[in-house]
Every structure is written in structure tokens, then in C-alpha cells.
Design a protein around this motif. Structure first.
Motif, short mmCIF file in Angstrom:
data_model
loop_
_atom_site.label_atom_id
_atom_site.label_comp_id
_atom_site.label_asym_id
_atom_site.label_seq_id
_atom_site.Cartn_x
_atom_site.Cartn_y
_atom_site.Cartn_z
N SER A 54 -4.94 -5.91 -4.36
CA SER A 54 -5.19 -7.35 -4.41
C SER A 54 -4.62 -7.94 -5.69
CB SER A 54 -6.69 -7.63 -4.33
OG SER A 54 -7.22 -7.17 -3.10
N LEU A 55 -3.84 -9.01 -5.54
CA LEU A 55 -3.23 -9.69 -6.66
C LEU A 55 -3.91 -11.04 -6.87
CD1 LEU A 55 0.48 -8.98 -5.66
CD2 LEU A 55 -0.96 -7.60 -7.19
N THR A 56 -3.48 -11.76 -7.88
CA THR A 56 -4.08 -13.06 -8.17
C THR A 56 -3.89 -14.03 -7.02
OG1 THR A 56 -3.65 -12.73 -10.52
CG2 THR A 56 -4.14 -14.98 -9.80
N GLU A 57 -2.71 -14.00 -6.40
CA GLU A 57 -2.41 -14.95 -5.33
C GLU A 57 -1.96 -14.25 -4.05
OE1 GLU A 57 0.41 -17.74 -6.78
OE2 GLU A 57 -0.98 -18.69 -8.18
N GLY A 58 -2.50 -13.11 -3.79
CA GLY A 58 -2.11 -12.42 -2.56
C GLY A 58 -2.42 -10.95 -2.61
N ARG A 95 0.44 -13.09 1.53
CA ARG A 95 -0.69 -13.92 1.12
C ARG A 95 -2.02 -13.25 1.46
NH1 ARG A 95 0.44 -19.58 3.86
NH2 ARG A 95 -1.29 -20.27 2.52
N THR A 96 -2.01 -12.48 2.55
CA THR A 96 -3.24 -11.79 2.96
C THR A 96 -2.87 -10.64 3.88
OG1 THR A 96 -5.46 -12.14 3.86
CG2 THR A 96 -3.65 -13.24 4.98
N VAL A 97 -3.85 -9.78 4.18
CA VAL A 97 -3.60 -8.60 5.01
C VAL A 97 -4.78 -8.37 5.94
CG1 VAL A 97 -4.58 -7.03 3.27
CG2 VAL A 97 -2.98 -6.13 4.97
N ILE A 98 -4.48 -7.90 7.15
CA ILE A 98 -5.51 -7.47 8.10
C ILE A 98 -5.35 -5.97 8.30
CG2 ILE A 98 -6.41 -7.65 10.44
CD1 ILE A 98 -5.39 -10.50 10.55
N ASP A 112 -7.14 -1.19 -4.18
CA ASP A 112 -7.28 -1.65 -5.57
C ASP A 112 -7.58 -3.14 -5.53
OD1 ASP A 112 -7.23 -2.12 -8.27
OD2 ASP A 112 -5.07 -1.80 -8.51
N PRO A 113 -8.82 -3.57 -5.86
CA PRO A 113 -9.95 -2.76 -6.33
C PRO A 113 -10.52 -1.87 -5.23
CG PRO A 113 -10.66 -5.00 -5.91
CD PRO A 113 -9.17 -5.00 -5.75
N PRO A 114 -11.29 -0.84 -5.62
CA PRO A 114 -11.85 0.08 -4.64
C PRO A 114 -12.79 -0.62 -3.66
CG PRO A 114 -12.04 0.96 -6.88
CD PRO A 114 -11.63 -0.48 -7.01
N ALA A 122 -12.30 -8.24 -1.41
CA ALA A 122 -11.52 -8.90 -2.46
C ALA A 122 -10.85 -10.16 -1.92
CB ALA A 122 -10.48 -7.95 -3.04
N GLU A 123 -11.53 -10.86 -1.05
CA GLU A 123 -11.15 -12.17 -0.49
C GLU A 123 -9.99 -12.11 0.51
OE1 GLU A 123 -10.59 -15.25 -3.32
OE2 GLU A 123 -12.48 -14.87 -4.36
#
Length: 421
Positions: free
Chosen positions: A205-209, A222-225, A241-243, A384-385
Motif C-alpha cells: 500500500s502506497l500513499t496514493e495507491g 489506484r486500488t486492488v481486488i 505491506d502493511p501486514p 489498508a483502505e
């Protein structure tokens, strides 16, 4: 400067991943589905090379026809879908109702026990759930066989089975697809942006994706399923990451992959004296560990001469560990005991599946241990959103089914669309 390669990455091209990819593409998002193996369909796979006729190596029964999300797409594709005929036979019984009356009685007991446990939990706040072994009673010669009809369908042994999970399952009539259920799923994937032979090793997970690391490189989205099995998640085949959160980890200890395998047996025409698509069961007794050393047969599938021996739970795993010939010989020996040695003379060839050994699956489908009935809701929560999850393991009442996986893929796609909007 381009920040993301895609709006959405879908991990896994099984029923859930295909449904999510189709929905997101139809909504106008840039999406790619990446699949670790060299084919689509996941645990729904029809092979036509082994026997020369369709052999569903994974899911075959289209459960709960009135609510099955794949019935309409299958009919729209022009495939030959038909109701499972009422051809059940129980070897050793002239009146088949003797067994199925016990099955109905046990189902009522399961429903009542689950209701009582839910009331206790609601009034005390203490999680309450029992296993199928806790309420099974040896009332007669066919009692254990009746109990095994439930254990067989959910790929587990009686003590390893949550009553409340069974109770939540939406029942109904079964249908079949003459071309194979896996063929139906593969047809729904045509034209979708799917990359095969691309196993994922990390999702960060990154700040914007998110950043997805695969065997062939990195992808930013931007996101993942994530639609991989709970077996893959539990064994950390993909690093997060994060766990993953502790509550999800706890859920993965209670919602676990069962074992359900097929030993396909091809016979010459007319070898078995039964109608096409006959479900053949027989008397089962528990061994010293409470495990049935047997299963059931779906005979002469779609009138092709192909019969499938279905085994589940620890016995299925025992056969699997012993090698494919073990399951084939067990099935042949059992049928010869029913119909005589002419069955062996009519036998052409066999093939046995081993889903626990599939590196990107690690079992058949996800059932709940006692106390795990409410953990499916935990598994469907995002991480992680921007990391979303979907699959048969996350559906509340069509768990263990292809339809449930498909519906969860659509649900995850809706969650992503709401988030990105």
C-alpha cells in the motif's frame, strides 16, 4: 507524469476475479486481471483432453438454481444448462427415502441447533457454535451416511464443521452444464484483459495507491481486488505491506480450505446400470477417528460414460497423499462391489484431482470451523483502505459455491467504484 498503470488490478482469474474485472471494465475503468496459473477459472475448470469428454476437475454442481448468479449468463451464452435429474440411488436400499428422510431430519436438527446457539450468543454476548459431530446421533443404520451428506458437500469432517455455517447456506435445486461448469466460467472471461502465468509475490500500500509485485515486474494501481483462496492467504504466498491485521489472521484460522476431490472414471457405454447423472450413495460407517472411508458417485455424467467419485475431508486428503491411483482403485473396487467385476472390464481410464497440492489454490473451498461462522464478514473487509477482497469464502450464504464467488466479485467491484468516485 503517469502515476498509475491502471485504475484497478484484480488478482486471480477465478469466478470472483472474472466477475470483478468484467464489472470494472464495463464501468469504464482501466483494469487488468493477473492470474498465477496458465488458465482462467481457478477452482472451476473443465478438461476435455483427459477423457475426450467434458470433465469438471473442480466445481460441477450449479447449486441453488433459483439464486445462482451463473445460470442467466450460461443460458445467454447458449450453453446446455439443465436441472439435475431426480435419479438418486442408494445401494442397499430399495426405498431411497429411508436415507433422505434421515437427511431431512438432521437438517432440521442443524437449523434448530444453530437457532438456539444464535439466541444464546445474542443474550450472553458469548460466541456460541457447535460442530456437526456435536448433534449427530447414531439413531439407525443410515444415520452416519445421512450426516456425511452434509460433510461431503462442505469438504470437511463432522467435528471440523460449524453448524451455524451450514445453517446459513442457502439451499435449492441443482443444475448442470453439459459443456462443463468450468467451460461456462471460461466463456465469461473471453475478451477481458487477463494476464496469465503472472503470480503475485507482494501487494504494498502506497500513499496514493498500491504496488503489486509479480514474477514479471511491478504494477501500480489506484486500488486492488484480491480474489485468491484463503489457503493462499493463510500460507503467506503473497506478502502484504502493511501486514494483514490480527483479526483477519484470526479469521483465516477459522475459515479454512477443505478437501474435496474427484476421481474421474471413464467406462464403455452402458457399464453402470443407472440413468445419466445419477447420484449414487451407499452405507458409510465411521472409522476409529470418526471419518468415513468413502464418498459418493455421480454416474454417467451427461450420458458420456464418465463417472466421478467424490470424496471429502480427511479421507479425500488421505487418498490424495497416496497418489492418484489410490483414489481410482478405491472407486473401481467400490463400484465392482456394487455391480460386479464386469465394471472393471468396461473401465477405460481414470484421473484423480489433488486440489490441496495446487500451489495457487491449496485446497478445495473454504468452510468454517465451529466458532468461525461469523468470520466471513471479517475476510471481506478491505485492508489498508485500498486492498479489497472477494471470493466464495467471503459470501454470507452462498459460501463454498461458484455463484457466491461471482457475486462477491461484483460486490468488490461496487466497493471499488464507490471508493474511486
Amino acid at each position: 507524469m503517469k502515476v498509475h498503470d491502471f485504475d484497478v488490478v484484480v488478482v486471480g482469474a477465478g469466478a470472483a476475479g472474472i466477475a470483478a474485472t468484467h464489472a470494472l471494465k464495463s464501468a469504464g475503468l482501466s483494469v487488468v486481471c493477473i492470474e498465477a496459473s496458465n488458465r482462467v477459472g481457478g477452482r472451476t475448470h473443465t478438461d476435455t483432453e483427459i477423457f475426450g469428454v467434458p470433465f469438471d476437475m473442480g466445481a460441477h454442481w450449479m447449486h441453488t438454481e433459483h439464486a445462482n448468479a451463473l445460470k442467466a449468463p450460461g443460458l445467454a451464452l447458449g450453453l446446455d444448462l439443465y436441472a439435475a435429474p431426480d435419479n438418486a440411488v442408494t445401494y442397499g436400499l430399495e426405498d431411497d427415502a429411508v436415507l433422505w428422510d434421515e437427511v431431512d431430519e438432521l437438517h432440521s436438527a442443524i437449523t434448530e441447533a444453530a437457532r438456539i446457539d444464535a439466541e444464546i450468543e445474542a443474550s450472553t454476548g458469548i460466541p456460541t457454535d457447535r460442530s456437526l459431530a456435536d448433534i449427530w446421533q447414531n439413531k439407525g443404520h443410515w444415520s452416519f451416511t445421512a450426516a456425511m451428506t452434509f460433510a461431503l458437500s462442505i469438504a470437511r469432517d463432522l467435528p471440523d464443521t460449524s453448524l451455524r455455517d451450514i445453517s446459513a447456506w442457502e439451499g435449492g435445486d441443482d443444475w448442470f452444464c453439459r459443456e462443463g461448469f468450468g467451460h461456462l466460467i471460461a466463456c465469461t472471461a473471453k475478451g477481458l484483459p487477463i494476464k496469465l502465468a503472472t503470480p503475485v509475490t507482494e501487494i504494498k500500500s502506497l500513499t496514493e495507491g498500491v504496488q503489486i509485485t509479480t514474477a514479471t515486474g511491478k504494477i501500480k494501481a489506484r486500488t486492488v481486488i484480491v480474489t485468491v483462496s484463503v489457503g493462499v492467504l493463510a500460507e503467506d504466498i503473497i506478502h502484504f505491506d502493511p501486514p494483514l491485521e490480527s483479526d483477519r489472521r484470526s479469521a483465516l484460522e477459522l475459515i479454512t480450505m477443505g478437501d474435496y476431490n474427484h476421481a474421474g472414471l471413464l467406462f464403455r457405454s452402458g457399464a453402470l446400470p443407472v440413468q445419466p447423472d445419477t447420484w449414487l450413495t451407499y452405507h458409510l460407517e465411521p472409522d476409529a477417528n470418526g471419518v468415513a472411508r468413502g464418498g459418493g458417485f455421480l454416474c454417467n455424467i451427461a450420458n458420456t460414460g464418465l463417472t466421478s467419485f467424490e470424496s471429502s475431508g480427511s479421507f479425500s486428503r488421505l487418498l490424495q497423499d497416496a497418489g492418484p491411483e489410490s483414489a481410482i482403485e478405491h472407486a473401481l473396487e467400490t463400484l465392482a462391489g456394487f455391480f460386479g467385476t464386469t465394471v472393471r472390464k468396461a473401465f477405460i481410464k481414470g484421473h484423480a484431482t489433488a486440489w490441496r497440492n495446487e500451489p495457487y489454490v491449496r485446497g478445495s473451498y473454504a468452510g468454517a470451523k465451529p466458532g468461525g461462522h461469523n468470520k466471513r464478514a471479517v475476510l471481506r473487509q478491505s485492508h489498508a483502505e485500498r486492498v479489497h477482497f472477494a471470493g466464495e469464502a467471503t459470501h454470507p450464504n452462498q459460501q463454498c459455491s461458484v455463484s457466491g464467488a461471482h457475486l462477491e466479485g461484483l460486490r468488490a467491484a461496487e466497493d471499488v467504484l464507490a471508493q474511486l468516485r
